[in-house]
Design a protein around this motif. Structure first.
Motif, short mmCIF file in Angstrom:
data_model
loop_
_atom_site.label_atom_id
_atom_site.label_comp_id
_atom_site.label_asym_id
_atom_site.label_seq_id
_atom_site.Cartn_x
_atom_site.Cartn_y
_atom_site.Cartn_z
N THR A 172 0.80 -1.23 0.00
CA THR A 172 0.00 0.00 0.00
C THR A 172 0.83 1.28 0.00
OG1 THR A 172 -0.16 -0.10 2.42
CG2 THR A 172 -1.94 -1.13 1.15
N GLU A 173 2.17 1.15 0.03
CA GLU A 173 3.01 2.33 -0.08
C GLU A 173 2.69 3.05 -1.40
OE1 GLU A 173 5.39 5.35 -0.32
OE2 GLU A 173 5.15 4.23 1.54
N PRO A 174 2.30 4.33 -1.35
CA PRO A 174 1.77 4.98 -2.55
C PRO A 174 2.82 5.42 -3.57
CG PRO A 174 1.72 6.50 -0.69
CD PRO A 174 2.13 5.16 -0.13
N THR A 175 4.11 5.43 -3.18
CA THR A 175 5.12 5.93 -4.11
C THR A 175 5.87 4.79 -4.79
OG1 THR A 175 6.73 6.10 -2.30
CG2 THR A 175 5.40 8.05 -2.78
N TYR A 176 6.48 5.09 -5.91
CA TYR A 176 7.21 4.13 -6.73
C TYR A 176 8.41 3.57 -5.96
CZ TYR A 176 10.70 2.71 -10.20
OH TYR A 176 11.66 2.02 -10.91
N PRO A 177 8.68 2.25 -6.12
CA PRO A 177 7.88 1.23 -6.80
C PRO A 177 6.96 0.51 -5.82
CG PRO A 177 10.07 0.37 -6.32
CD PRO A 177 10.02 1.78 -5.76
N SER A 178 5.72 0.33 -6.21
CA SER A 178 4.78 -0.41 -5.36
C SER A 178 3.53 -0.74 -6.16
CB SER A 178 4.40 0.38 -4.11
OG SER A 178 3.45 1.37 -4.42
#
Length: 283
Positions: A172-178
């Protein structure tokens, strides 16, 4: 063939492909070098600027696992599994002798996840390696730093060792990469790479789906039967999953399970046997 047998109990694919399987494991024996395999893709489509885990780490671990699977299939075919069991352990020891304790390799998520997933480590070593893997993810800002191989290993490696919450933060980490980065970028399907530069409808990172079924819902199927062992993540209010005739649904208070035959239900470490039908448990 082995996966089909595990999921269905049908051994016809093993019988059909057995000679080919033996040829392939023989080929690997020809190209290995002191137990190490230097062939195969590395950690394909890892994030840009990632220092990918070398292919010989993952290929060798997979070689050991293939030999272990061959031993199981040999028993089904009425052949002696011992040569394959011994080969599997020989390759595992070669992996350990070459890679165990390599600090540079153990800074790579895929390397640690691979060793845990394929049981290259001894049982008493795994808790420390899993903790180290979880720490790597935390130190990376809860980002996954794996290509398609590491992404296969990392979910089971962490969840089987008590780090389901780490996986949830990673996903659920909103920033790249995820995975959440994909969703926030408008994706409704899995992509081939974290940068969304190639195929936008690809299967290679789909282990996350397997995690939903196997770990969050807890539907686990193998040759020994059906086990239902949900992971009640505190950040989730509910989960629901169906696989063929098996269904699991849980919320903050109850767990509902439907199975087509006898199964084992494990709730917070407590195990009990159930018969075919629908059962309700208090959490």
């Amino acid at each position: 063939p082995w996966q089909i047998y595990q999921m269905t109990g049908d051994d016809s694919a093993i019988k059909q492909m057995w000679e080919n399987m033996k040829l392939y494991i023989s080929y690997l024996d020809i190209v290995q070098d002191e137990g190490i395999l230097y062939i195969g893709l590395p950690d394909w489509c890892a994030p840009e600027n990632s220092e990918r885990c070398p292919n010989y780490v993952t290929s060798t671990a997979d070689y050991s696992d293939l030999a272990k699977t061959m031993a199981k299939c040999a028993a089904i075919m009425g052949e002696d599994p011992t040569p394959y069991t011994e080969l599997s352990e020989k390759i595992r020891l070669a992996w350990r002798n070459k890679f165990l304790g390599d600090e540079a390799l153990e800074k790579k998520q895929t390397c640690l996840a691979c060793g845990i997933y394929f049981k290259m480590y001894e049982p008493d070593e795994i808790p420390l390696k899993a903790a180290k893997l979880a720490k790597l993810i935390e130190e990376s800002g809860w980002h996954i730093d794996c290509g398609i191989l590491g992404a296969k290993y990392i979910f089971s490696a962490l969840d089987d060792n008590g780090y389901c919450d780490v996986l949830y933060k990673m996903i659920t980490e909103p920033t790249y990469p995820s995975y959440a980065y994909w969703i926030n970028s408008g994706m409704t399907t899995l992509c081939e790479d974290w940068e969304m530069k190639n195929s936008l409808n690809h299967h290679m990172y789909s282990e996350v789906d397997h995690w939903f079924y196997r770990h969050i819902a807890g539907i686990k199927i193998d040759e020994s039967g059906i086990v239902i062992e949900p992971n009640f993540l505190s950040v989730l209010d509910w989960a629901k999953a169906t696989h063929r005739d098996i269904s699991v649904e849980w919320n903050k208070e109850t767990l509902n399970v439907t199975v087509p035959k006898n199964a084992t239900v494990i709730i917070n470490g407590n195990s009990q046997q159930i018969s075919a039908g629908t059962h309700t448990f208090r959490r």
